[in-house]
Write an enzyme that holds these catalytic residues in place. Structure first.
Site, PDB file in Angstrom:
ATOM      1  N   ARG A 194       0.828  -1.007   0.000  1.00 47.05           N
ATOM      2  CA  ARG A 194      -0.008  -0.003  -0.049  1.00 47.05           C
ATOM      3  C   ARG A 194       1.265   1.416   0.169  1.00 47.05           C
ATOM      4  O   ARG A 194       1.581   1.780   1.349  1.00 47.05           O
ATOM      5  CB  ARG A 194      -0.895  -0.115   1.334  1.00 47.05           C
ATOM      6  CG  ARG A 194      -1.619   1.399   1.116  1.00 47.05           C
ATOM      7  CD  ARG A 194      -2.515   1.094   1.991  1.00 47.05           C
ATOM      8  NE  ARG A 194      -3.745   0.579   1.869  1.00 47.05           N
ATOM      9  CZ  ARG A 194      -5.410   0.166   2.119  1.00 47.05           C
ATOM     10  NH1 ARG A 194      -5.076   1.139   3.527  1.00 47.05           N
ATOM     11  NH2 ARG A 194      -6.117   0.139   1.847  1.00 47.05           N
TER      12      ARG A 194
ATOM     13  N   HIS B  22      -7.196   0.817  -6.426  1.00 51.07           N
ATOM     14  CA  HIS B  22      -7.663   0.386  -5.191  1.00 51.07           C
ATOM     15  C   HIS B  22      -7.734  -1.626  -6.301  1.00 51.07           C
ATOM     16  O   HIS B  22      -9.557  -1.776  -5.718  1.00 51.07           O
ATOM     17  CB  HIS B  22      -8.632   0.781  -4.253  1.00 51.07           C
ATOM     18  CG  HIS B  22      -8.338   0.121  -2.866  1.00 51.07           C
ATOM     19  ND1 HIS B  22      -7.554  -1.279  -2.525  1.00 51.07           N
ATOM     20  CD2 HIS B  22      -8.887   0.033  -2.023  1.00 51.07           C
ATOM     21  CE1 HIS B  22      -7.970  -1.519  -1.442  1.00 51.07           C
ATOM     22  NE2 HIS B  22      -8.601  -0.678  -0.725  1.00 51.07           N
TER      23      HIS B  22
ATOM     24  N   GLN C 210     -10.163  -3.855  -3.923  1.00 46.20           N
ATOM     25  CA  GLN C 210     -11.360  -4.018  -2.880  1.00 46.20           C
ATOM     26  C   GLN C 210     -12.517  -4.055  -4.245  1.00 46.20           C
ATOM     27  O   GLN C 210     -13.408  -3.936  -3.781  1.00 46.20           O
ATOM     28  CB  GLN C 210     -11.539  -2.286  -2.521  1.00 46.20           C
ATOM     29  CG  GLN C 210     -12.242  -1.814  -1.982  1.00 46.20           C
ATOM     30  CD  GLN C 210     -13.022  -2.077  -0.210  1.00 46.20           C
ATOM     31  OE1 GLN C 210     -12.268  -1.711   0.310  1.00 46.20           O
ATOM     32  NE2 GLN C 210     -14.292  -3.088  -0.295  1.00 46.20           N
TER      33      GLN C 210
ATOM     34  N   ASP D 247     -17.230   6.879  -1.789  1.00 41.36           N
ATOM     35  CA  ASP D 247     -16.558   6.450  -1.346  1.00 41.36           C
ATOM     36  C   ASP D 247     -15.698   8.065  -0.756  1.00 41.36           C
ATOM     37  O   ASP D 247     -16.507   8.831  -0.190  1.00 41.36           O
ATOM     38  CB  ASP D 247     -14.832   6.643  -1.725  1.00 41.36           C
ATOM     39  CG  ASP D 247     -13.631   5.707  -1.007  1.00 41.36           C
ATOM     40  OD1 ASP D 247     -13.861   5.674  -0.320  1.00 41.36           O
ATOM     41  OD2 ASP D 247     -12.380   5.686  -1.906  1.00 41.36           O
TER      42      ASP D 247
ATOM     43  N   CYS E 227     -16.271   1.248  -0.031  1.00 40.66           N
ATOM     44  CA  CYS E 227     -15.046   0.313   0.417  1.00 40.66           C
ATOM     45  C   CYS E 227     -15.157   0.907   2.133  1.00 40.66           C
ATOM     46  O   CYS E 227     -13.899  -0.328   2.460  1.00 40.66           O
ATOM     47  CB  CYS E 227     -14.209   0.664  -0.350  1.00 40.66           C
ATOM     48  SG  CYS E 227     -13.581   2.127  -0.224  1.00 40.66           S
TER      49      CYS E 227
ATOM     50  N   ARG F 261     -13.417  -8.998   0.989  1.00 41.10           N
ATOM     51  CA  ARG F 261     -11.925  -9.128   1.133  1.00 41.10           C
ATOM     52  C   ARG F 261     -10.842 -10.384   1.528  1.00 41.10           C
ATOM     53  O   ARG F 261      -9.780 -10.840   0.834  1.00 41.10           O
ATOM     54  CB  ARG F 261     -11.246  -7.323   1.773  1.00 41.10           C
ATOM     55  CG  ARG F 261     -11.437  -6.478   1.500  1.00 41.10           C
ATOM     56  CD  ARG F 261     -10.901  -5.863  -0.190  1.00 41.10           C
ATOM     57  NE  ARG F 261     -10.064  -5.665   0.304  1.00 41.10           N
ATOM     58  CZ  ARG F 261      -9.183  -4.730   0.594  1.00 41.10           C
ATOM     59  NH1 ARG F 261      -9.914  -3.486   0.967  1.00 41.10           N
ATOM     60  NH2 ARG F 261      -7.601  -4.688   0.957  1.00 41.10           N
TER      61      ARG F 261
HETATM   62  N1  NVA Z   1     -10.127   6.106  -1.031  1.00 40.63           N
HETATM   63  C1  NVA Z   1      -9.518   5.687  -0.021  1.00 40.63           C
HETATM   64  C2  NVA Z   1      -9.673   4.334  -0.129  1.00 40.63           C
HETATM   65  C3  NVA Z   1      -9.925   3.926   1.756  1.00 40.63           C
HETATM   66  C4  NVA Z   1      -9.689   2.342   1.343  1.00 40.63           C
HETATM   67  C5  NVA Z   1      -8.334   6.488  -0.064  1.00 40.63           C
HETATM   68  O1  NVA Z   1      -7.419   6.084  -0.627  1.00 40.63           O
HETATM   69  O2  NVA Z   1      -8.028   6.828   1.278  1.00 40.63           O
HETATM   70  N1   CP Z   2     -11.418  -0.638   2.308  1.00 42.65           N
HETATM   71  C1   CP Z   2     -10.600  -0.421   2.885  1.00 42.65           C
HETATM   72  O1   CP Z   2      -8.964  -0.698   2.193  1.00 42.65           O
HETATM   73  O2   CP Z   2      -9.906  -0.227   4.049  1.00 42.65           O
HETATM   74  P1   CP Z   2      -8.294  -0.096   4.710  1.00 42.65           P
HETATM   75  O3   CP Z   2      -8.331   1.439   4.456  1.00 42.65           O
HETATM   76  O4   CP Z   2      -8.893  -0.001   6.385  1.00 42.65           O
HETATM   77  O5   CP Z   2      -6.947  -0.650   4.770  1.00 42.65           O
END
Ligand code: NVA
Ligand code: CP
Length: 309
Positions: free
Chosen positions: A107, A134, A137, A223, A263, A291
């Protein structure tokens, strides 16, 4: 396992429709085994390195529990505690880490960082979220939709809110799985069409009005207004997105059987009301649980290829 051709999962378009059909079938199979408390260890002795440059609850837990349930082991690496946080080149980190483990999840911020890591890795690399995409997800979300409604092909998905990493992943998925994606975002936060391929664009429709985007939709999804890494824009975004809150009136525009997805983590009263996210059309907890199941299928596929069941 290094003798096989390495496959990575860096964005949704990395797999074909046929491969998604296989991964979803395996996810259903693995989920059933999990529900039956059956032991199944196809990845015994495999180690997954999980590198996090941003926070996580679901991604960390689902990958860590998932590899353990498949007989393997996870190593959590937070960049703040590793030499990556002190400027070790990503290419060097990829060389070293991929000599010690069987599969890696990252990540991070830019997709270019992930790509550079993958280019120097000897083992499969999975995108655990970047600023751009992502895919894990959306893999879980589409699996969830199919569990609830059989197939997503030919359906209409309404994306309400920021044209962010999730939105671009849904956009890639629309072309591969054959559904229409309607996107409604406020001015300044809309999709950059140049980021999508010519083959992808016919599957996308943009709407100024979020209510119109939801009309007759089979799935409404949203989101956070401010994704990780964009926190300095928080206040400006709060104002710009005020009309892009998924509420009961918006859901009423959708098909009566429409589902709601998010998500997570969610902000009730911002991108969605409590009435919707905690209401009967919401499948957010199923999405989160899935997930685990889809990522187990993903890791199994990347490491073992297609196996019978
Ligand atoms: N769009 C959000 C998704 C979190 C799972 C982010 O990137 O923070
Ligand atoms: N939806 C998701 O990726 O959650 P986290 O940021 O908790 O991993």
């Amino acid at each position: 396992m290094n003798s096989k051709k390495i496959r990575h999962y860096l964005q949704f378009k990395d797999f074909s429709l046929d491969e998604y059909a296989y991964v979803f079938a395996r996810a259903r199979y693995l989920k059933q085994k999990f529900k039956n408390y059956e032991t199944y260890h196809p990845l015994h002795d495999c180690t997954l390195a999980m590198i996090f440059e941003k926070n996580s609850t679901r991604t960390r837990l689902s990958f860590e529990a998932g590899i353990h349930q498949l007989g393997g082991h996870a190593v959590f690496m937070n960049t703040k505690d590793t030499q990556l946080g002190r400027g070790e080149p990503i290419e060097d980190a990829a060389q070293v880490i991929s000599r010690m483990v069987d599969i890696i999840m990252i990540r991070t911020f830019g997709q270019d960082i992930l790509q550079r890591f993958a280019d120097h890795s000897r083992v499969p690399v999975i995108n655990g979220l970047t600023n751009e995409y992502h895919p894990c997800q959306v893999l879980a979300d589409i699996f969830t939709y199919c569990e609830q409604r059989a197939s997503i092909s030919g359906k209409t998905v309404a994306w309400i809110g920021d044209a962010n990493n999730m939105a671009y992943t849904w956009a890639e998925a629309a072309q591969i799985l054959g559904f229409k994606l309607r996107i409604s975002a406020p001015p300044g936060y809309r999709l950059e069409r140049a980021r999508l391929s010519a083959e992808n664009l016919p599957w996308i429709e943009e709407y100024d009005d979020p209510f119109a985007a939801c009309e007759g939709a089979d799935l409404v999804t949203t989101d956070v207004w401010t994704s990780m890494g964009f926190e300095t824009e928080n206040e400006a975004r709060r104002q710009a997105f005020a009309q892009w809150c998924v509420n009961a009136a918006m859901m009423a525009q959708a098909h009566p059987e429409a589902l709601f997805m998010h998500c997570l983590p969610a902000h009730r009263g911002e991108e969605v009301t409590a009435e919707v996210i905690d209401g009967p059309q919401s499948v957010v907890w199923e999405e989160a649980e899935n997930r685990l199941h889809v990522q187990k299928a993903l890791m199994e596929f990347l490491l073992l290829g297609r196996i019978g069941h």
